[in-house]
Design a protein around this motif. Structure first.
Motif, PDB file in Angstrom:
ATOM      1  N   ASN A 361       0.823  -1.206   0.000  1.00 52.48           N
ATOM      2  CA  ASN A 361       0.000   0.000   0.000  1.00 52.48           C
ATOM      3  C   ASN A 361       0.859   1.258   0.000  1.00 52.48           C
ATOM      4  N   ILE A 362       1.963   1.244   0.762  1.00 52.90           N
ATOM      5  CA  ILE A 362       2.852   2.407   0.791  1.00 52.90           C
ATOM      6  C   ILE A 362       3.475   2.637  -0.571  1.00 52.90           C
ATOM      7  N   LEU A 363       3.907   1.570  -1.235  1.00 49.11           N
ATOM      8  CA  LEU A 363       4.514   1.694  -2.566  1.00 49.11           C
ATOM      9  C   LEU A 363       3.516   2.187  -3.598  1.00 49.11           C
ATOM     10  N   ALA A 364       2.245   1.884  -3.369  1.00 47.39           N
ATOM     11  CA  ALA A 364       1.199   2.312  -4.308  1.00 47.39           C
ATOM     12  C   ALA A 364       0.757   3.748  -4.052  1.00 47.39           C
ATOM     13  N   GLY A 365       1.357   4.389  -3.043  1.00 50.12           N
ATOM     14  CA  GLY A 365       1.023   5.780  -2.758  1.00 50.12           C
ATOM     15  C   GLY A 365      -0.125   5.954  -1.805  1.00 50.12           C
ATOM     16  N   ILE A 384      10.425  10.647  -0.287  1.00 47.30           N
ATOM     17  CA  ILE A 384      11.038   9.434  -0.823  1.00 47.30           C
ATOM     18  C   ILE A 384      10.413   9.082  -2.169  1.00 47.30           C
ATOM     19  N   ASP A 385      11.244   8.767  -3.135  1.00 48.50           N
ATOM     20  CA  ASP A 385      10.786   8.280  -4.437  1.00 48.50           C
ATOM     21  C   ASP A 385      10.514   6.786  -4.312  1.00 48.50           C
ATOM     22  N   MET A 386       9.244   6.433  -4.069  1.00 46.32           N
ATOM     23  CA  MET A 386       8.882   5.046  -3.836  1.00 46.32           C
ATOM     24  C   MET A 386       9.022   4.178  -5.086  1.00 46.32           C
ATOM     25  N   VAL A 391       8.573  -4.531  -2.932  1.00 45.41           N
ATOM     26  CA  VAL A 391       8.286  -5.089  -1.610  1.00 45.41           C
ATOM     27  C   VAL A 391       9.524  -5.757  -1.029  1.00 45.41           C
ATOM     28  N   SER A 392      10.300  -6.416  -1.869  1.00 36.74           N
ATOM     29  CA  SER A 392      11.440  -7.184  -1.360  1.00 36.74           C
ATOM     30  C   SER A 392      12.633  -6.314  -0.982  1.00 36.74           C
ATOM     31  N   ASN A 393      12.815  -5.149  -1.657  1.00 36.77           N
ATOM     32  CA  ASN A 393      13.990  -4.328  -1.312  1.00 36.77           C
ATOM     33  C   ASN A 393      13.629  -3.037  -0.576  1.00 36.77           C
ATOM     34  N   PHE A 394      12.389  -2.952  -0.101  1.00 41.40           N
ATOM     35  CA  PHE A 394      11.953  -1.772   0.656  1.00 41.40           C
ATOM     36  C   PHE A 394      12.869  -1.602   1.870  1.00 41.40           C
ATOM     37  N   PRO A 395      13.578  -0.478   2.005  1.00 39.04           N
ATOM     38  CA  PRO A 395      14.658  -0.386   2.996  1.00 39.04           C
ATOM     39  C   PRO A 395      14.248   0.122   4.372  1.00 39.04           C
ATOM     40  N   PHE A 396      12.983   0.449   4.554  1.00 38.93           N
ATOM     41  CA  PHE A 396      12.577   1.115   5.788  1.00 38.93           C
ATOM     42  C   PHE A 396      11.866   0.143   6.733  1.00 38.93           C
ATOM     43  N   ASP A 397      12.066   0.367   8.024  1.00 40.09           N
ATOM     44  CA  ASP A 397      11.293  -0.333   9.042  1.00 40.09           C
ATOM     45  C   ASP A 397      10.009   0.450   9.295  1.00 40.09           C
TER      46      ASP A 397
END
Length: 532
Positions: A361-365, A384-386, A391-397
């Motif tokens: 959902n975060i990656l989809a804005g 951040i430029d999402m 999903v696999s390399n998302f760097p944030f906790d």
């Protein structure tokens, strides 16, 4: 040098005639060469076992079982082995008759040494089994992480030699009232099986008050045999039978409405052997928790029962409904110590849950109430430029701050462990109304978390409610240490006996007992044949 022919004949006659407990197995006097041969025989027999080698070496390889003064020691061991079935142990692994024969045949230094080491090995096997369990569950169920409380063999042998042997053997099994009640119930079920069991099964899909006929008689008779109903000759589903069904349902974790639906009939039709197997497996599970210490307080989470209990001095002092891990995200079994609680907790989202439920959902804005963290510091999602992440390399906790929508509710109870499992509040309290409460990602959600906190804190403050509520009102995440750490057991009992004698049974929700039962049955632990 060997014994004289006359002495050998007298000793052989005594060995045949005397009971094991009174045998005089040590010749007197023992000449130097014969005693040297005995010590050599013990050394050779113990050579493949480091613990026994160390034990006998520190005693100059002198015998500890095959001497006159060890009569009580031999008697205590033989009696314990003969009664091993009482504890539901695999009796064939102890070779009781072989040991008896070895004692009787110990007529020369070599055979005495062999018998002595054999007795030590069998003693250690039995002592470890009855104290800490005879199967390693982690080799059968990957989600069981119990560290079995097996004792140091050298220390076990030494303590036994320095103790009253009969009292020592009696002290090895769990000493808890819960274990004692299970043992007593096991023996009662064996007697009931020998007397015909529960009788014919109920041949009906369901029954309800007002029904009559043979199926009602079958239901009545089985509940009578189980102790839920006084003797009766009625063929009607009357108020007495309805009350018996209510009690049966309550003791089997069902909605207690007095209607014998399909689930109730299925439970009523379980055999004495089924119940015996559940009791024996619960006894084994209690041995896994037998650390030999007396704890005045324990926290007991029984996964099959969907309840969390505080046990004070052997009795339940607090109980609350719980939600456990879903079948595809099962809560593991293990033990640890509760150290503190966190009031107004943050939720640091586990990576597996974040990838499944939040990151897409975060990656989809989409909007999110989660905070993004990089190196422990909060970052602004708008900066951040999402598009550069998946999903696999998302760097944030992800962190959910304290608040009314927090997945952990208002408090969590911590016993730090490698599984990241803890007890906590939940905003989804409606789930507590369900009969089967397996919905979480593995942690334990509590129905009454505030009352649970008050109960724990009452031992360290005169005003547990005021202390807790004062911190809660700040809205700030606050760690509150427990003055005394409390042992926590996450276990899986499908059978136990309440202090009032009522036997409780629960469904094998994760299928663990089926696999464990198969394992112990393969070792020969089966209900005694009533005809034997």
């Amino acid at each position: 040098m060997t014994f004289s022919i006359a002495r050998s004949a007298l000793l052989a006659a005594a060995l045949v005639a005397a009971p094991i407990a009174t045998l005089s197995l040590a010749p007197t006097p023992v000449e130097a060469q014969a005693f040297s041969a005995l010590r050599q025989a013990i050394a050779e027999a113990a050579a493949q076992d480091e613990a026994l080698v160390a034990f006998y070496r520190d005693r100059d390889f002198q015998p500890v079982w095959t001497v006159t003064e060890a009569a009580d020691r031999r008697a205590a061991l033989m009696r314990a082995l003969e009664q091993a079935h009482v504890h539901g142990l695999p009796i064939d692994r102890y070779d009781t008759e072989g040991l008896r024969a070895a004692f009787h045949a110990a007529t020369n230094p070599y055979l005495r040494g062999q018998a002595d080491v054999m007795a030590s090995r069998i003693f250690l096997q039995y002592a470890q089994d009855v104290h800490g369990g005879f199967i390693d569950p982690s080799t059968i169920i990957p989600d069981i992480f119990q560290d079995l409380p097996h004792r140091d063999p050298y220390g076990l042998m030494s303590e036994f030699l320095d103790s009253d042997p009969h009292r020592f053997m009696a002290s090895l099994p769990p000493q808890s009232p819960a274990y004692t009640r299970l043992l007593r119930t096991k023996l009662e079920l064996e007697a009931l099986a020998a007397d015909g069991g529960y009788g014919p099964t109920v041949q009906a899909g369901s029954l309800r008050p007002g029904d009559t006929g043979q199926a009602v008689v079958q239901l009545r008779n089985r509940l009578m045999r189980m102790g839920y109903l006084d003797r009766s000759a009625t063929a009607e589903y009357d108020s007495a039978l309805q009350a018996a069904v209510v009690n049966f349902q309550a003791n089997n974790g069902m909605t207690a409405d007095g209607i014998a639906d399909a689930d109730t009939i299925r439970a009523v039709n379980r055999s004495v052997e089924d119940h015996w197997n559940e009791i024996v497996l619960s006894m084994e599970r209690h041995r896994w928790l037998n650390d030999g210490q007396v704890h005045d307080r324990l926290i007991f989470v029984n996964l099959t029962d969907f309840h969390t209990r505080v046990i004070d001095n052997g009795e339940v002092s607090f109980i609350t409904r719980s939600v456990i891990g879903a079948r595809d995200r099962q809560t593991p079994e293990f033990s640890d110590e509760m150290e503190h609680m966190v009031i107004n907790p943050s939720w640091y989202v586990p990576r597996s849950i974040a990838m499944r439920s939040y990151i897409p959902n975060i990656l989809a804005g989409g909007s999110t109430y989660m905070q993004l963290l990089a190196g422990g510091r909060q970052v602004n999602p708008a900066s951040i430029d999402m598009s550069q992440y998946t999903v696999s390399n998302f760097p944030f906790d992800l962190r959910q701050p304290p608040g009314p929508r927090n997945a952990l509710g208002t408090v969590k109870f911590m016993f730090p462990n490698r599984h990241a499992i803890y007890l906590h509040d939940s905003p989804d309290q409606y789930l507590m109304e369900h009969e089967v409460r397996a919905y979480s990602s593995g942690c334990i959600r509590l129905d009454d978390p505030h009352e649970f906190a008050y109960h724990l804190l009452a031992r360290q403050t005169d005003d547990p409610v005021g202390l807790f509520q004062g911190i809660l009102a700040t809205g700030e995440e606050t760690y509150l240490d427990l003055d005394v750490h409390i042992p926590v057991h996450l276990t899986y009992l499908t059978a136990w006996v309440e202090s009032d004698g009522h036997i409780q049974f629960r469904n094998d929700i994760y299928g663990r007992n089926a696999r464990l039962s198969a394992a112990i049955q393969s070792l020969g632990v089966v209900m005694p044949d009533p005809a034997s």
